[in-house]
Structure formats: structure tokens, C-alpha cells
Design an enzyme around this catalytic site. Structure first.
Site, short mmCIF file in Angstrom:
data_model
loop_
_atom_site.label_atom_id
_atom_site.label_comp_id
_atom_site.label_asym_id
_atom_site.label_seq_id
_atom_site.Cartn_x
_atom_site.Cartn_y
_atom_site.Cartn_z
N GLU A 99 0.85 -1.18 0.00
CA GLU A 99 0.00 0.00 0.00
C GLU A 99 0.90 1.24 0.00
OE1 GLU A 99 -3.35 -0.09 2.89
OE2 GLU A 99 -2.47 -2.02 3.47
N ARG A 340 4.07 -12.88 10.13
CA ARG A 340 4.68 -11.57 9.91
C ARG A 340 6.10 -11.56 10.47
NH1 ARG A 340 0.48 -6.82 11.41
NH2 ARG A 340 1.98 -5.70 10.14
N LYS A 350 3.16 -0.09 10.15
CA LYS A 350 3.26 1.13 9.34
C LYS A 350 2.45 2.27 9.96
CE LYS A 350 3.26 0.44 4.83
NZ LYS A 350 2.76 0.34 3.44
#
Length: 418
Positions: A99, A340, A350
Site C-alpha cells: 500500500e 509476519r 506502518k
């Protein structure tokens, strides 16, 4: 708050020099997408090929124990599979879908190592493999061109070579038409419920299931059973900009009796009157991740869609990823989840990194105390060190895998001692 406290402790222990504070990402020149030499296999990753051959993809996702087989949406017919193979070939095709709402960090480096690495291994074995870099640009409120440029720079610096650079926004028109198809099939509906009301509906579904009771009326949106013609007219009005942000949305008419909470009528489209970095003001409705992710994968001919474990319920055989592709008659890629990258006493979210940057707690996304790719580069780490670290920690399906930063430092020392 906890993230800030941890980071403040790290700052006190750090001997890194601090330059003039900067609260926003520095301006960067646009970066050209890296050129690709498909005949030159990368040798950065030495992991084994873990993904099944694309020709075997009749059942795109294994069925979990106890799952209702009538809710298995992850099957490709033999005709669908053969059509896919004729169109795209039998090579592996993965994707890296960041993103553009911040800079990449070492967790993204792990994702790149796996996705680009699996395709590279397939090439080395003579099967063929390629990776698409696709920007998941569906939230114009948070996205900026500076982030797109930084991501392109980081991907190239780490030595990864996508077959092409794509954007989810490339498919906005096609996705809009597919949303209309769902509405006409009575499999999606427009809803005027607020966020709080949707939360109460989901809580009512959960409570009824826990108590073994029939679903109460308050578990359903009052707009759920509106005729398709009414929902279509409202959705077209959304497209024309006749509604304010948050006033109405498009929801999937899923399965409120499903064991999978991801199927409880997730949002597919929402109104956002914000200029988009690439499409400008051409659109004021944007697809959600649940809607756009699976469709973009299918359109691009992705054979293996690899994500971290928080997406497992969405990508389950009875989840919205496969339900949507099944409802729309589209090819279903394999989905594969892994843990992760979690590094003890470091911030890798983030959203939390954004808080640190915009709040002036650090000097920018490339602060050398951060584990962003830009920060690691500024600190002196090399691409080969980061790639070797990602190779060393590997991938796992465990939810509780944490790594200490000294592992990364040990890899750097090994490289320096050569």
C-alpha cells in the site's frame, strides 16, 4: 502509547547521530520501474520451492477439518483451470502488493524475499516464474506519490526485478462493472448503516452463534433484502458523487450463518471524496481490500497469492476471497499465508511508524534508528545483508515468531568478515 515508550527507550540507548528534524518524507525524484531480464535468475534466495505447480490448482485452498463442504468456494473446474493455463501458461506468477501509504520496512523485505524468491526458484528449475509489483492504491486519503517513488526505489535497491509494475487503480472500471454484476445477482446490496450500527450487527451475529440461538433481526442490515434494482440505482448514484463520505456503502450479501466471521457481509465499496494520486477526481467510490485483492489477483493471472496470517480467515475456502471469485465466475488463485516479521523491541507497524514520523519523534522515514528499508540503507546495511537475513529467518505458519535484532547484526558482521 506502548510503541512510543518502547521507541523512546531505543532512542536513549542509540548512539546514532541525529540530523536536523524533518517530520515529513523528503521529496524524491520519480523512480523508473526497474527493467527486467527474465533470462537472468536472481541468486539472492536459496529457500526451497514451497508452492505447488500451477497445473495442480483444482482445489485452490486446503479444506480445514470440520468445514462445511457446501461452503467450499475454492474449487476451480477443470475447464476453468485449462483455460487459465492456455491464457497465462504454466509458469509461477506471484505478486508483491504494498500500500503506498508509507515507506517499506524489513517486514516488507521478508515478503519480497518470499514472493520474488519463489518465482526465481521456479525459473531456475526451468518451470518459469515472475513477480508483479502491484500498488494496492485503494485509499486515497493516505496515499501519496512520494510513497510510490520510495517503494519503487526500495524494491530496486534490494535487487528485485518485477515483470511489470501495476496498480489496483488500473482495474477500477472493471471492478465497478463486477460490483454491478454482484448487485444484479442479489449478492451485494447498498447499506446506509453507520460504522457503529454495522459493529452492533456483527456483535449480534456473534452472540447468537455463541448461545446457539437463531439470528435476531438486529443481526441483519435493514437494507439487506432491498431489491437489486434499488441497490443498483443507489450504487450508480454513489458513483456519480451524490452521497457524502460514509453516508452509504456497498456490502457483500454473504452468509451470516457461516463459521467464518469474514463472511458476515463485509464492505465492498465506500464513498471517499478525495483526489487519488493516479486517477485524480475521476472516482469518488473506492473498493475495499476484500473486494479488490481477489479480483486483481485473478485479472493478472496470479498463480499464488501469498499474504501474512492476519488474512487467513478472508482467504479461507469459505471466506470472501473465494466466495467473490466464485460468484463472479473468475479463476481462483492459490492463497498461502505465513507469519509476519516481528523483531523484538522494534516498531514495524506502518501505522505506528507513521505516528512516530508525523509526530516528530524521529527525523523521518529514513531515520537510521527505524527498521524501514530507507533507514537501514542510511544506517549502512547492504541489500545482500537484508536479503540474507530474510533468507535466514525463513517463513513459518506460527503466530508467535519473533526475531531479535542481533540476528540481523550477526548477518551484517558475517558479510563484513568475508
Amino acid at each position: 502509547v506502548l510503541a512510543l515508550e518502547i521507541f523512546e527507550q531505543e532512542i536513549k540507548a542509540s548512539s546514532a547521530a541525529v540530523a536536523k528534524p524533518k517530520h515529513h518524507p523528503p521529496p524524491r525524484k520519480p523512480v523508473k520501474a526497474p527493467e527486467v531480464n527474465k533470462d537472468e535468475p536472481t541468486k539472492l534466495h536459496k529457500m526451497r520451492l514451497m508452492l505447488a505447480h500451477p497445473s495442480q490448482n483444482l482445489q485452490a485452498k486446503p479444506i480445514r477439518t470440520g468445514m462445511d463442504l457446501s461452503r467450499n468456494f475454492a474449487q476451480n473446474s477443470n475447464e476453468t483451470l485449462q483455460t487459465f493455463l492456455r491464457t497465462f501458461g504454466e509458469q509461477y506468477r506471484t505478486r508483491f502488493p504494498p500500500e503506498p501509504n508509507g515507506f517499506l520496512h524489513i517486514g516488507h523485505a521478508k515478503a519480497m524475499a518470499f514472493n520474488f524468491g519463489q518465482a526465481a526458484l521456479a525459473r531456475e528449475q526451468g518451470i518459469g516464474g515472475e513477480t508483479i509489483l502491484r500498488f494496492d492504491d485503494t485509499n486515497p486519503e493516505a496515499e501519496e506519490q512520494v510513497y510510490i517513488d520510495a517503494i519503487l526505489e526500495d524494491v530496486a535497491w534490494l535487487g528485485h526485478k518485477p515483470i511489470r509494475v501495476a496498480y489496483t487503480s488500473d482495474y477500477f472500471a472493471q471492478m465497478y462493472d463486477l460490483a454491478l454484476q454482484l448487485i444484479d445477482q442479489a449478492q451485494a446490496y447498498t447499506c446506509r448503516c453507520s460504522r457503529e450500527e454495522v459493529g452492533k450487527q456483527r456483535a449480534a451475529v456473534r452472540s447468537a452463534r455463541q448461545l446457539g440461538l437463531a439470528l435476531p433481526e438486529e443481526a441483519k442490515s435493514p437494507f439487506r433484502d432491498n431489491p437489486p434494482e434499488q441497490s443498483r440505482a443507489t450504487f450508480e448514484a454513489m458513483r456519480r458523487g451524490e452521497y457524502r463520505d460514509g453516508e452509504v456503502c456497498l456490502r457483500m450479501k454473504g452468509d451470516l450463518a457461516s463459521d467464518n466471521p469474514a463472511m458476515w457481509d463485509p464492505i465492498l465499496y465506500r464513498v471517499k471524496h478525495h483526489a487519488h494520486p493516479r486517477t485524480g477526481t475521476a472516482w469518488c467510490i473506492y473498493p475495499s481490500y476484500d473486494f479488490s485483492h481477489c479480483i486483481a489477483d485473478s485479472i493478472e493471472g496470479i498463480t499464488h497469492s501469498c499474504c501474512t496470517l492476519e488474512f487467513a480467515s478472508r482467504q479461507a475456502p469459505d471466506g470472501p476471497y473465494y466466495w467473490l471469485l466464485d460468484a463472479l465466475g473468475l479463476y481462483k488463485p492459490v492463497t498461502w499465508e505465513y507469519s509476519r516479521c516481528s523483531i523484538v523491541n522494534n516498531v514495524l507497524s506502518k501505522r505506528k511508524l507513521q505516528t512516530l514520523v508525523t509526530g516528530g519523534h524521529v527525523e523521518g522515514w529514513d531515520d537510521p534508528r527505524l527498521l524501514t528499508i530507507a533507514g537501514l540503507r542510511r544506517r549502512g546495511y547492504t541489500p545482500s545483508t537484508i536479503n540474507r537475513f530474510c533468507e535466514q529467518i525463513g517463513v513459518s505458519t506460527s503466530l508467535s515468531v519473533s526475531t531479535h535484532q542481533h540476528v540481523l547484526e550477526a548477518v551484517a558482521r558475517e558479510e563484513l568478515d568475508r
